[in-house]
Design a protein around this motif. Sequence first.
Motif, PDB file in Angstrom:
ATOM      1  N   VAL A  61       0.860  -1.218  -0.088  1.00  0.00           N
ATOM      2  CA  VAL A  61      -0.002   0.074  -0.050  1.00  0.00           C
ATOM      3  C   VAL A  61       0.930   1.297  -0.013  1.00  0.00           C
ATOM      4  O   VAL A  61       1.797   1.502   0.824  1.00  0.00           O
ATOM      5  CB  VAL A  61      -0.934   0.061   1.178  1.00  0.00           C
ATOM      6  N   LYS A  62       0.632   2.120  -1.074  1.00  0.00           N
ATOM      7  CA  LYS A  62       1.598   3.356  -1.039  1.00  0.00           C
ATOM      8  C   LYS A  62       1.043   4.309   0.087  1.00  0.00           C
ATOM      9  O   LYS A  62      -0.461   4.559   0.203  1.00  0.00           O
ATOM     10  CB  LYS A  62       1.196   3.905  -2.468  1.00  0.00           C
ATOM     11  N   ILE A  63       1.853   5.036   0.684  1.00  0.00           N
ATOM     12  CA  ILE A  63       1.575   5.821   1.942  1.00  0.00           C
ATOM     13  C   ILE A  63       2.663   6.880   1.654  1.00  0.00           C
ATOM     14  O   ILE A  63       3.560   6.968   1.125  1.00  0.00           O
ATOM     15  CB  ILE A  63       1.348   5.184   3.158  1.00  0.00           C
ATOM     16  N   GLN A  64       2.450   7.968   2.764  1.00  0.00           N
ATOM     17  CA  GLN A  64       3.342   8.745   3.044  1.00  0.00           C
ATOM     18  C   GLN A  64       3.490   9.986   1.749  1.00  0.00           C
ATOM     19  O   GLN A  64       4.642  10.547   1.992  1.00  0.00           O
ATOM     20  CB  GLN A  64       4.767   8.411   3.564  1.00  0.00           C
ATOM     21  N   LYS A  65       2.672  10.209   1.307  1.00  0.00           N
ATOM     22  CA  LYS A  65       2.554  11.458   0.316  1.00  0.00           C
ATOM     23  C   LYS A  65       1.512  12.265   0.709  1.00  0.00           C
ATOM     24  O   LYS A  65       0.470  11.920   1.519  1.00  0.00           O
ATOM     25  CB  LYS A  65       2.422  10.740  -1.223  1.00  0.00           C
ATOM     26  N   VAL A  66       1.543  13.531   0.459  1.00  0.00           N
ATOM     27  CA  VAL A  66       0.438  14.505   0.746  1.00  0.00           C
ATOM     28  C   VAL A  66      -0.009  15.127  -0.595  1.00  0.00           C
ATOM     29  O   VAL A  66       0.600  15.559  -1.527  1.00  0.00           O
ATOM     30  CB  VAL A  66       1.279  15.909   1.390  1.00  0.00           C
ATOM     31  N   GLY A  67      -1.399  15.136  -0.512  1.00  0.00           N
ATOM     32  CA  GLY A  67      -2.051  15.591  -1.586  1.00  0.00           C
ATOM     33  C   GLY A  67      -2.805  17.063  -1.447  1.00  0.00           C
ATOM     34  O   GLY A  67      -3.150  17.263  -0.396  1.00  0.00           O
ATOM     35  N   VAL A  68      -2.630  17.838  -2.545  1.00  0.00           N
ATOM     36  CA  VAL A  68      -3.381  18.979  -2.598  1.00  0.00           C
ATOM     37  C   VAL A  68      -4.416  18.951  -3.620  1.00  0.00           C
ATOM     38  O   VAL A  68      -4.146  18.833  -4.634  1.00  0.00           O
ATOM     39  CB  VAL A  68      -2.402  20.151  -2.748  1.00  0.00           C
ATOM     40  N   ASP A 117      -5.172   6.465  -3.776  1.00  0.00           N
ATOM     41  CA  ASP A 117      -4.475   5.380  -4.570  1.00  0.00           C
ATOM     42  C   ASP A 117      -3.033   5.685  -4.873  1.00  0.00           C
ATOM     43  O   ASP A 117      -2.220   4.909  -4.957  1.00  0.00           O
ATOM     44  CB  ASP A 117      -5.461   5.110  -5.806  1.00  0.00           C
ATOM     45  N   ALA A 118      -2.591   6.835  -4.977  1.00  0.00           N
ATOM     46  CA  ALA A 118      -1.289   7.305  -5.500  1.00  0.00           C
ATOM     47  C   ALA A 118      -0.253   7.500  -4.253  1.00  0.00           C
ATOM     48  O   ALA A 118       0.693   7.558  -4.214  1.00  0.00           O
ATOM     49  CB  ALA A 118      -1.340   8.642  -5.909  1.00  0.00           C
ATOM     50  N   GLY A 119      -0.963   7.043  -2.974  1.00  0.00           N
ATOM     51  CA  GLY A 119      -0.040   7.231  -1.725  1.00  0.00           C
ATOM     52  C   GLY A 119      -0.405   8.222  -0.926  1.00  0.00           C
ATOM     53  O   GLY A 119       0.449   8.519   0.172  1.00  0.00           O
ATOM     54  N   CYS A 120      -1.217   9.159  -1.154  1.00  0.00           N
ATOM     55  CA  CYS A 120      -1.409  10.376  -0.231  1.00  0.00           C
ATOM     56  C   CYS A 120      -2.403   9.911   1.114  1.00  0.00           C
ATOM     57  O   CYS A 120      -3.551   9.464   1.037  1.00  0.00           O
ATOM     58  CB  CYS A 120      -2.241  11.426  -0.859  1.00  0.00           C
ATOM     59  N   TRP A 180      -9.938   2.925   4.604  1.00  0.00           N
ATOM     60  CA  TRP A 180      -8.727   3.653   5.085  1.00  0.00           C
ATOM     61  C   TRP A 180      -8.877   5.142   4.642  1.00  0.00           C
ATOM     62  O   TRP A 180      -8.334   5.418   3.568  1.00  0.00           O
ATOM     63  CB  TRP A 180      -7.421   2.942   4.574  1.00  0.00           C
ATOM     64  N   GLN A 181      -9.103   6.016   5.520  1.00  0.00           N
ATOM     65  CA  GLN A 181      -9.081   7.264   5.255  1.00  0.00           C
ATOM     66  C   GLN A 181      -8.055   8.165   5.472  1.00  0.00           C
ATOM     67  O   GLN A 181      -7.316   7.920   6.478  1.00  0.00           O
ATOM     68  CB  GLN A 181     -10.279   8.050   6.152  1.00  0.00           C
ATOM     69  N   PRO A 182      -7.842   9.012   4.544  1.00  0.00           N
ATOM     70  CA  PRO A 182      -6.640   9.777   4.689  1.00  0.00           C
ATOM     71  C   PRO A 182      -6.954  11.023   5.575  1.00  0.00           C
ATOM     72  O   PRO A 182      -8.239  11.480   6.020  1.00  0.00           O
ATOM     73  CB  PRO A 182      -6.477  10.652   3.242  1.00  0.00           C
ATOM     74  N   ALA A 183      -5.987  11.660   6.118  1.00  0.00           N
ATOM     75  CA  ALA A 183      -6.333  12.703   7.171  1.00  0.00           C
ATOM     76  C   ALA A 183      -6.462  14.039   6.178  1.00  0.00           C
ATOM     77  O   ALA A 183      -6.057  14.221   5.144  1.00  0.00           O
ATOM     78  CB  ALA A 183      -5.167  13.049   8.013  1.00  0.00           C
ATOM     79  N   ILE A 184      -7.521  14.772   6.788  1.00  0.00           N
ATOM     80  CA  ILE A 184      -7.852  15.894   5.805  1.00  0.00           C
ATOM     81  C   ILE A 184      -7.630  17.583   6.513  1.00  0.00           C
ATOM     82  O   ILE A 184      -7.966  17.347   7.657  1.00  0.00           O
ATOM     83  CB  ILE A 184      -9.456  15.851   5.440  1.00  0.00           C
ATOM     84  N   ARG A 185      -7.098  18.349   5.934  1.00  0.00           N
ATOM     85  CA  ARG A 185      -7.062  19.625   6.375  1.00  0.00           C
ATOM     86  C   ARG A 185      -8.042  20.552   5.056  1.00  0.00           C
ATOM     87  O   ARG A 185      -7.862  20.313   4.027  1.00  0.00           O
ATOM     88  CB  ARG A 185      -5.593  20.352   6.351  1.00  0.00           C
ATOM     89  N   THR A 186      -8.645  21.465   5.701  1.00  0.00           N
ATOM     90  CA  THR A 186      -9.487  22.371   4.706  1.00  0.00           C
ATOM     91  C   THR A 186      -8.867  23.658   4.915  1.00  0.00           C
ATOM     92  O   THR A 186      -8.501  24.186   5.870  1.00  0.00           O
ATOM     93  CB  THR A 186     -10.798  22.232   5.125  1.00  0.00           C
ATOM     94  N   VAL A 187      -8.572  24.485   3.704  1.00  0.00           N
ATOM     95  CA  VAL A 187      -8.215  25.644   3.732  1.00  0.00           C
ATOM     96  C   VAL A 187      -9.248  26.556   4.099  1.00  0.00           C
ATOM     97  O   VAL A 187     -10.404  26.722   3.785  1.00  0.00           O
ATOM     98  CB  VAL A 187      -7.720  26.103   2.429  1.00  0.00           C
ATOM     99  N   PRO A 188      -9.032  27.504   5.149  1.00  0.00           N
ATOM    100  CA  PRO A 188      -9.755  28.566   5.469  1.00  0.00           C
ATOM    101  C   PRO A 188     -10.032  29.647   4.834  1.00  0.00           C
ATOM    102  O   PRO A 188      -9.227  29.886   3.813  1.00  0.00           O
ATOM    103  CB  PRO A 188      -9.400  28.933   6.979  1.00  0.00           C
ATOM    104  N   PRO A 189     -11.032  30.535   4.918  1.00  0.00           N
ATOM    105  CA  PRO A 189     -11.109  31.550   3.874  1.00  0.00           C
ATOM    106  C   PRO A 189      -9.869  32.797   4.013  1.00  0.00           C
ATOM    107  O   PRO A 189      -9.357  32.605   5.093  1.00  0.00           O
ATOM    108  CB  PRO A 189     -12.387  32.341   4.509  1.00  0.00           C
ATOM    109  N   TYR A 190      -9.464  33.270   2.842  1.00  0.00           N
ATOM    110  CA  TYR A 190      -8.365  34.118   3.060  1.00  0.00           C
ATOM    111  C   TYR A 190      -8.793  35.474   2.377  1.00  0.00           C
ATOM    112  O   TYR A 190      -7.932  36.117   1.664  1.00  0.00           O
ATOM    113  CB  TYR A 190      -7.097  33.513   2.209  1.00  0.00           C
ATOM    114  N   HIS A 191     -10.027  35.965   2.905  1.00  0.00           N
ATOM    115  CA  HIS A 191     -10.396  37.208   2.304  1.00  0.00           C
ATOM    116  C   HIS A 191      -9.690  38.428   2.507  1.00  0.00           C
ATOM    117  O   HIS A 191      -9.683  39.270   2.217  1.00  0.00           O
ATOM    118  CB  HIS A 191     -11.718  37.486   2.788  1.00  0.00           C
ATOM    119  N   ASP A 192      -8.932  38.341   3.929  1.00  0.00           N
ATOM    120  CA  ASP A 192      -8.212  39.509   4.472  1.00  0.00           C
ATOM    121  C   ASP A 192      -6.702  39.251   4.189  1.00  0.00           C
ATOM    122  O   ASP A 192      -5.811  39.853   4.781  1.00  0.00           O
ATOM    123  CB  ASP A 192      -8.620  39.657   5.650  1.00  0.00           C
TER     124      ASP A 192
END
Length: 358
Positions: A29-36, A149-152, A185-197
Amino acid sequence: MDATLNTRVIQYDEASRAVGELPPDHAPVKIQKVGVLLVNLGTPDGTDYKSMRRYLKEFLTDKRVIEWPRALWYPILFGIVLNTRPKRVGKAYEEIWNHELGESFLRTYTRNQAQQLGGSLSAHPAVMVDWAMRYGQPSIPDRMQALKDAGCDRILLFPLYPQYAAATTATVNDKAFQAMMDMRWQPAIRTVPPYHDDPVYIDAIANSIETHLASLDWEPEIVLTSFHGIPQSYFLKGDPYHCQCLKTARLVRERLGWSKEKLMPTFQSRFGPEEWLQPYTDKTVEKLAQDGVKRIAVINPGFVSDCLETLEEIAGEAGELFHENGGEHFTHIPCLNDSAEGMRVIESVVRRELQGWI
């Protein structure tokens, strides 16, 4: 403990196989990559009736977009809107379609943004950049699965909206987490907050205004910052969108050193019988011309990329409305798109939100 069960709790990599912890036929299983994952609103696949109806159906059945009770909304949607609107909207898309590539410019720009961001982050080989649309293709579930699937095993989800609204940012996040419900097997998720300012974003918008106006042989008396509207009822329920739009406009105005009369925030793209955020862009453009204002410019700070709402509704319809009511000079200031300024904003936000992961 059953030996076959015991093998399922070890590290899934080649090192484990080497010491005999995995069956020889078990794929690593491919792991240890970060997806954007960059996500924009959406786009139809074509301008024909079927493509437009499919796209509008997905968009207008989203409960984040239309909050009316389904018993009230669905008869209108399926009985009237989806039978009449696809043809009309298809014609509008046809006017601003990227005919060279056979797609909407929103798809072109979003793909370019992902490719350029990937190049900017190439010094981090563990980072993979992809893109998706909330409505239409490529879909959020498909691209999240592809990244996984690509390891993220970590994914940064970036809804491409500087200002937060439940009908935009929240529905992107909803769809992403809904997709995860089907993952063992879920990836860990971060969501980008608003950047209006965000200072980088504010500076980029101000620079784009200055650069565009410097290319003209005339100077606008007034510049409108036209944001996509939302129903007034959504704001009254607690949506922060209105406040964030006004803050963006104020910060851009202060950065330019202009007066409140020189740069004015307005709201566009209302739909249905409800009252929406005001002042309305079209009504403001019409009144300015009738009051004797001869030269105006309009920019859309809430749109990361040019699309139907900016190219057809503002550059096209608003310009015609201004001239029909006595205005002389009208210009639309393009969105940041995949320009150097636009990519500087996206990369700055992504690098900030990836801290601790890369």
